[in-house]
Design an enzyme around this catalytic site. Structure first.
Site, mmCIF file in Angstrom:
data_model
loop_
_atom_site.group_PDB
_atom_site.id
_atom_site.type_symbol
_atom_site.label_atom_id
_atom_site.label_comp_id
_atom_site.label_asym_id
_atom_site.label_seq_id
_atom_site.Cartn_x
_atom_site.Cartn_y
_atom_site.Cartn_z
ATOM 1 N N HIS A 1 0.802 -1.229 0.000
ATOM 2 C CA HIS A 1 0.000 0.000 0.000
ATOM 3 C C HIS A 1 0.828 1.269 0.000
ATOM 4 C CE1 HIS A 1 -3.923 -1.919 0.973
ATOM 5 N NE2 HIS A 1 -3.130 -2.841 1.483
ATOM 6 N N ARG B 1 -5.349 11.474 6.550
ATOM 7 C CA ARG B 1 -4.295 11.671 7.534
ATOM 8 C C ARG B 1 -3.403 12.839 7.135
ATOM 9 N NH1 ARG B 1 -3.246 7.851 11.524
ATOM 10 N NH2 ARG B 1 -1.527 9.245 12.031
ATOM 11 N N THR C 1 -8.645 6.489 -1.655
ATOM 12 C CA THR C 1 -9.992 5.937 -1.827
ATOM 13 C C THR C 1 -11.033 7.019 -1.563
ATOM 14 O OG1 THR C 1 -9.749 5.084 0.418
ATOM 15 C CG2 THR C 1 -9.531 3.492 -1.384
ATOM 16 N N LYS D 1 -14.801 8.143 -3.359
ATOM 17 C CA LYS D 1 -16.034 8.455 -2.625
ATOM 18 C C LYS D 1 -16.586 9.805 -3.064
ATOM 19 C CE LYS D 1 -14.086 5.751 1.089
ATOM 20 N NZ LYS D 1 -13.185 5.792 2.259
HETATM 21 C C1 26Q Z 1 4.533 1.139 9.563
HETATM 22 C C2 26Q Z 1 5.617 0.968 10.385
HETATM 23 C C3 26Q Z 1 5.600 1.433 11.682
HETATM 24 C C4 26Q Z 1 4.471 2.093 12.144
HETATM 25 C C5 26Q Z 1 3.391 2.264 11.322
HETATM 26 C C6 26Q Z 1 3.413 1.789 10.035
HETATM 27 C C7 26Q Z 1 2.264 2.014 9.146
HETATM 28 C C8 26Q Z 1 0.983 2.180 9.646
HETATM 29 C C9 26Q Z 1 -0.079 2.410 8.820
HETATM 30 C C10 26Q Z 1 2.436 2.077 7.793
HETATM 31 C C11 26Q Z 1 1.361 2.318 6.955
HETATM 32 C C12 26Q Z 1 0.092 2.484 7.463
HETATM 33 C C13 26Q Z 1 -1.059 2.788 6.621
HETATM 34 C C14 26Q Z 1 -0.955 2.950 5.319
HETATM 35 C C15 26Q Z 1 -2.100 3.353 4.501
HETATM 36 O O1 26Q Z 1 -3.170 3.663 5.000
HETATM 37 N N1 26Q Z 1 -1.918 3.368 3.187
HETATM 38 C C16 26Q Z 1 -2.956 3.787 2.283
HETATM 39 O O2 26Q Z 1 -3.619 2.629 1.797
HETATM 40 C C17 26Q Z 1 -4.746 2.994 1.018
HETATM 41 C C18 26Q Z 1 -5.474 1.724 0.656
HETATM 42 O O3 26Q Z 1 -4.739 1.000 -0.278
HETATM 43 C C19 26Q Z 1 -4.340 3.795 -0.194
HETATM 44 O O4 26Q Z 1 -5.502 4.208 -0.859
HETATM 45 C C20 26Q Z 1 -3.522 5.015 0.209
HETATM 46 O O5 26Q Z 1 -3.018 5.665 -0.940
HETATM 47 C C21 26Q Z 1 -2.381 4.577 1.113
HETATM 48 O O6 26Q Z 1 -1.685 5.711 1.605
#
Ligand code: 26Q
Length: 756
Positions: free
Chosen positions: A314, A495, A601, A605
């Site tokens: 992602h 975010r 996403t 919407k």
């Molecule tokens: C990783 C390492 C340590 C701490 C936290 C994390 C971490 C936490 C959450 C890394 C990534 C996330 C979340 C990522 C995320 O929400 N990505 C989004 O995913 C969506 C669904 O595929 C996409 O539409 C977005 O573009 C993407 O940013």
């Protein structure tokens, strides 16, 4: 007596009329629970999907479940008979904050579609008692508090009989399984979200805000989602959480497969494990460990797992690609580190010419993405551009080895929540114009023929106005903010992150403020809505929020401007807020630096709800633009290949842009006199310096074009007939972004589950 009346009578010995909203909520919840439990699961089917995810941002469930059961309208009408409003009752429900953003919300949309398509598939995750955190603004700064959502009585969690023991170095923990039923739209079966909880959890150890002893894992493991991992203790807790989730989840997968008839040698025929980003990647060594414990040879166990696990990526941001020091893993989960080392040895032996794909690097850190790609059978990105970038740059070395594993699955959104539930007026209008089949086949293209139909245009304008009014009322109730519904609603909700470039919207807002001050008064007032949480340890994100809150105060207090411009910063932006904001919005802000937003996403919407996109060619916005064309979307900015080369050649120097007078004027405003008089100098200085001297996500490279295109867009809004024709075009082409389509694609190419 209707069934709701029966529940109210049995539970509270009174009538609907005599009941409070909380009592009615409680009775409805029980009624829906009973109705869902009558539905069989899909476990009679041999093959089953397990969607492993650290996040499931499910939102409130009452109205969604009523809708999927097909009784929403009846319940609403019955309540109305006694003077009760279903929307008041919906307010009683707490929203679980079991996700950060897109990735968690995607998982929730996927569960809805999996059930709707009648596929056999459950979600597997953790039951965080206080979710991510609740965001509060005080003194124009973000504060965090625990987000209590579990009430004990009136929530959707059902304790199952199942518990598993999860081994750690010197102790064991017990994982209790809770289920939340996942109903499909007009489906007569159900699936479940399986959430594991620590049996020894102690909510009492949380002190002020979200502070707790990060080392006390025996009491804290499922308290919060991703507690601050800026320090080492936080990172260790993340390893504990991830292993706890995957170990309990893997035991569930194996036990259920055996129940469905597997002898474990044929596990890959009975189960497919989709891992949502790398957070559940430790399921690979854990499954191997458990299979060998159950008598399978190591080689065969590896082979079985290779045919069972599939991986979705992602993000291309390197800081989000997880790597764990082997020394830390050895301290916490020593029973899986020999397996990780062996997996690494085998791939190094097989692909000595591909050092970039090593699992364990020279600093003895294990790369979760590498492990997932070598030992999974599928790797997918989440939008066409994202998958292309993975293949050509980020994961290129892997693509050279395994071209057949790579595939794209452009994200989608569930139409149940994101139009039927959140925009019922538009949904009903579509029924009237094109019939109801879109509710099941997501095909909205028949609506396109109304592009120039004046009556349809007028109806759409009225619906948008009603949705604006609903948002205005909600805002006043939730945050005490008054806004003028006769304005252009311009929204960026996601975010807070520099790559998403909320700071570029800030510079636009400064431009607009100055422009209005200079006498260029817009025909229609503009409201900029900004919503999003900032990670507690992410200073620049906090500073961006502070700058917005400060500017909002300046604009509000300025009599020359406040009739024409308002900046509204939404507190604790969540799924419920999104459900109100998106149907009311005219301009969808999708302004990330090209190449950085994997998909997005929210962009889908907004499109579905008749907002027009203002964006860069990034993530799935590229596909939106391809579908509606340049005449029905506003695209600006540098392209991803240019940005990728700029990074490669170190070719962006913020000073080159800062010295342009129009840009300098805007950036200097951030920590100029007026802002400092209202805000905190240290935060504003720090944001200013970040942009002027680093600007890692190149705000200034696109700002001039952004302002220009946005001004054109605002001007175009004044021709309402033309604007509404663009709205029709967007709605009519949004069908592609139904998560039913996405899940159909996953099933066809990766999961191969038996469909109904
Ligand atoms: C990783 C390492 C340590 C701490 C936290 C994390 C971490 C936490 C959450 C890394 C990534 C996330 C979340 C990522 C995320 O929400 N990505 C989004 O995913 C969506 C669904 O595929 C996409 O539409 C977005 O573009 C993407 O940013």
């Amino acid at each position: 007596m209707s069934s709701l009346q029966t529940y109210v009578k049995d539970k509270f010995n009174q009538t609907i009329k005599e009941s409070s909203d909380a009592e009615l909520y409680s009775a409805l919840l029980e009624m829906v629970h009973d109705k869902s439990r009558e539905l069989p699961t899909n476990d009679d089917k041999k093959r089953k999907l397990y969607y492993f995810s650290a996040e499931f941002l499910i939102g409130k469930l009452l109205s969604n479940n009523l809708l999927n059961l097909g009784i929403y309208d009846d319940v609403k009408a019955e309540l109305a008979k006694y003077g009760k409003d279903i929307t008041d009752i919906e307010q009683v429900e707490n929203e679980p904050s079991l996700g950060n953003g897109g990735l968690g919300r995607l998982a929730a949309c996927f569960l809805d579609s999996i059930s709707t398509l009648g596929l056999n598939g459950d979600g597997v995750g953790l039951n965080y008692h206080f979710g991510l955190f609740r965001q509060l603004f005080k003194d124009k700064l973000q504060f965090t508090d625990k987000d209590e959502w579990i009430t004990g009585e009136d929530d959707w969690l059902v304790r199952s009989q199942t518990s598993y023991t999860v081994p750690f170095n010197n102790f064991e923990l017990s994982a209790d399984l809770y289920d939340i039923d996942v109903l499909g739209y007009q489906q007569d079966t159900r699936n479940r979200l399986r959430l594991f909880d620590l049996s020894t959890i102690n909510e009492g150890i949380v002190g002020d805000g979200i502070n707790f002893d990060k080392k006390d894992v025996i009491q804290n493991l499922t308290l919060f989602l991703y507690p601050d991992d800026s320090d080492h203790d936080g990172q260790m807790l993340r390893i504990f959480q991830q292993y706890f989730m995957v170990s309990a989840g893997a035991q569930l997968v194996l036990d259920e497969a055996v129940e469905r008839g597997s002898n474990l040698h044929d596990l890959a025929d009975y189960a497919v494990v989709q891992i949502n980003d790398t957070h559940p990647a430790l399921v690979i060594p854990e499954l191997i460990r458990l299979l060998t414990e159950r008598g399978i040879e190591f080689d065969e166990a590896v082979h079985i797992v290779e045919n069972t696990v599939a991986f979705t990526n992602h993000t291309i941001l390197s800081e989000a690609l997880e790597k764990w020091a082997m020394s830390d893993l050895e301290r916490i989960v020593p029973h899986i580190t020999p397996i990780i080392r062996e997996l690494d040895r085998r791939m190094k032996e097989k692909y000595p010419q591909h050092p970039y794909t090593n699992i364990i690097d020279l600093q003895d850190r294990a790369h979760m993405a590498s492990m997932s790609i070598h030992y999974g059978f599928s790797v997918n990105g989440v939008a066409a551009l994202h998958t292309d970038i993975l293949k050509s740059s980020e994961l290129r070395a892997f693509y050279e080895i395994y071209p057949e594993k790579f595939n794209n699955k452009t994200n989608g959104i569930t139409f149940r929540r994101w139009i039927m539930d959140s925009n019922p007026e538009l949904a009903m209008f579509l029924d009237k114009q094109i019939g109801k089949s879109w509710r099941t086949d997501s095909d909205l293209s028949k609506f396109l023929k109304f592009k120039d139909n004046k009556k349809v245009q007028k109806a759409l304008q009225d619906i948008k106005q009603d949705n604006k009014q609903r948002l205005v009322d909600y805002l006043e109730e939730r945050q005490g903010i008054k806004v003028n519904p006769n304005s252009i609603f311009d929204t960026q909700i996601k975010r807070i992150h520099e790559y998403k470039r909320q700071q570029m919207l800030l510079l636009y807002a400064i431009h607009k403020y100055k422009d209005i001050k200079a006498g260029n008064v817009p025909q229609t007032p503009l409201i900029i809505f900004l919503g999003g949480k900032a990670a507690p340890a992410y200073t620049t994100a906090q500073n961006i929020l502070h700058a917005f809150l400060t500017l909002a105060e300046i604009v509000d207090g300025d009599k020359d401007v406040n009739e024409h411009l308002q900046i509204v910063v939404l507190e604790n932006y969540d799924v419920s807020y999104a459900e109100k904001l998106i149907p009311a919005t005219d301009i969808s802000e999708q302004i990330s630096l090209a190449s950085k937003e994997a998909s997005g996403t929210g962009n889908m919407k907004f499109m579905l709800n008749g907002a027009v996109t203002l964006g860069t060619l990034d993530g799935a916005t590229v596909e939106i633009n391809q579908l509606v064309g340049d005449d029905n979307s506003y695209i600006f900015g540098k392209h991803s290949n240019d940005i990728i080369s700029l990074y490669e050649t170190n070719g962006y120097n913020p000073q080159d842009y800062y010295q342009t007078p129009e840009i300098k004027e805007l950036v200097d405003f951030i920590n100029g006199e007026e802002m400092v008089a209202h805000g905190h100098k240290d935060h504003l200085d720090s944001l200013y310096h970040e942009i002027v001297s680093k600007d890692f996500f190149m705000t200034m490279i696109d700002i001039i074009e952004y302002i220009k295109v946005k001004e054109d867009m605002l001007e175009d809004y004044e021709d309402q007939s033309h604007w509404t024709s663009m709205v029709v075009e967007n709605i009519g082409r949004a069908g592609y972004f139904s998560s039913d389509r996405t899940i159909g694609d996953y099933n066809r190419d990766i999961w191969h589950l038996e469909s109904k």
